[in-house]
Design a protein around this motif. Structure first.
Motif, PDB file in Angstrom:
ATOM      1  N   VAL A 104      19.292   2.397 -20.561  1.00 15.94           N
ATOM      2  CA  VAL A 104      19.201   2.363 -18.929  1.00 15.94           C
ATOM      3  C   VAL A 104      17.756   2.005 -18.659  1.00 15.94           C
ATOM      4  O   VAL A 104      16.699   2.649 -19.031  1.00 15.94           O
ATOM      5  CB  VAL A 104      19.794   3.343 -18.281  1.00 15.94           C
TER       6      VAL A 104
ATOM      7  N   ARG B  83      29.992   5.350 -21.457  1.00 21.36           N
ATOM      8  CA  ARG B  83      29.852   4.748 -23.044  1.00 21.36           C
ATOM      9  C   ARG B  83      30.408   5.753 -23.672  1.00 21.36           C
ATOM     10  O   ARG B  83      30.975   5.276 -25.207  1.00 21.36           O
ATOM     11  CB  ARG B  83      28.479   4.608 -23.234  1.00 21.36           C
TER      12      ARG B  83
ATOM     13  N   HIS C 174      26.215   6.396 -16.994  1.00 21.20           N
ATOM     14  CA  HIS C 174      26.012   5.387 -18.132  1.00 21.20           C
ATOM     15  C   HIS C 174      26.472   6.219 -19.470  1.00 21.20           C
ATOM     16  O   HIS C 174      27.228   5.551 -20.275  1.00 21.20           O
ATOM     17  CB  HIS C 174      24.610   4.920 -18.587  1.00 21.20           C
TER      18      HIS C 174
END
Ligand SMILES: [Mg+2]
Ligand SMILES: [Zn+2]
Length: 212
Positions: free
Chosen positions: A76, A31, A27
């Motif tokens: 998350v 990102r 993640h």
């Protein structure tokens, strides 16, 4: 499944995709990093590089800004049954250890309050360097960042029944050694393809239901 004697068990929980609902490291890269990380990660998943080299190359692509990285990591969700599982296992006499071969800081942020050891890599925020306090250059996989085999072997030597709970590439070698394996995601597929006996799980409540 036959339930192991939990008072004699050492339970090793992977972090990314196991305690966190999806992979926090991926993640962060999705990102915050340029797309070059995808080829680096694919080489690791294919077994062409070890995790230590993979993580160092990926870390170089991320901004070394603690506040930014932490705020994106917290996007998350964490498995809602983490605390109940850990508390239940500790109450039953199990040893519980978090084993994470990722960027480290976010596993500590989530798990340090649980009263269990967290073995993972570490960022020196002063220099921005990713460091490997739990690497084991003598182990069979000597290229890993945090060696997941070494603590499983050490627990087995002490006569503990070893339980590995994981979802990914970094869990494979530990799964080969463990007495009991809980697998989901690509680890489950790998176990099935390689004849490694395992119990499928989708979330930590499944693990708790099977063990507690
Ligand atoms: Mg994982
Ligand atoms: Zn290793």
């Amino acid at each position: 499944m036959p339930v192991p004697d939990l008072a004699a068990a050492s339970v090793f929980l992977d972090f990314d995709g196991t305690i966190s609902t999806t992979d926090v490291g991926l993640h962060l890269l999705e990102r915050l990093a340029p797309p070059e990380w995808k080829a680096i990660d694919a080489e690791y998943d294919a077994g062409e590089t070890g995790s230590r080299v993979c993580l160092l190359d990926e870390w170089d692509l991320l901004p070394h800004d603690a506040d930014l990285l932490r705020s994106v990591a917290f996007e998350v969700p964490i498995d809602p049954d983490l605390e109940a599982l850990v508390a239940g296992l500790l109450a039953a006499g199990s040893e519980v250890v978090v084993l994470s071969d990722g960027f480290g800081f976010y596993a500590h942020d989530v798990c340090d309050g649980l009263g269990i050891p967290v073995l993972t890599n570490a960022v020196d925020w002063g220099t921005g360097a990713l460091t490997f306090p739990h690497e084991d250059r003598c182990c069979a996989c000597s290229s890993c960042g945090t060696c997941k085999q070494a603590p499983v072997k050490e627990a087995a030597r002490r006569g503990r029944t070893t339980v590995v709970v994981g979802d990914g590439t970094s869990d494979r070698k530990a799964a080969l050694l463990a007495d009991v394996v809980f697998a989901k995601g690509s680890l489950a597929a790998w176990c099935a393809a390689n004849g490694v006996v395992h119990h499928r799980f989708e979330c930590l409540a499944d693990v708790g239901e099977a063990l507690l």
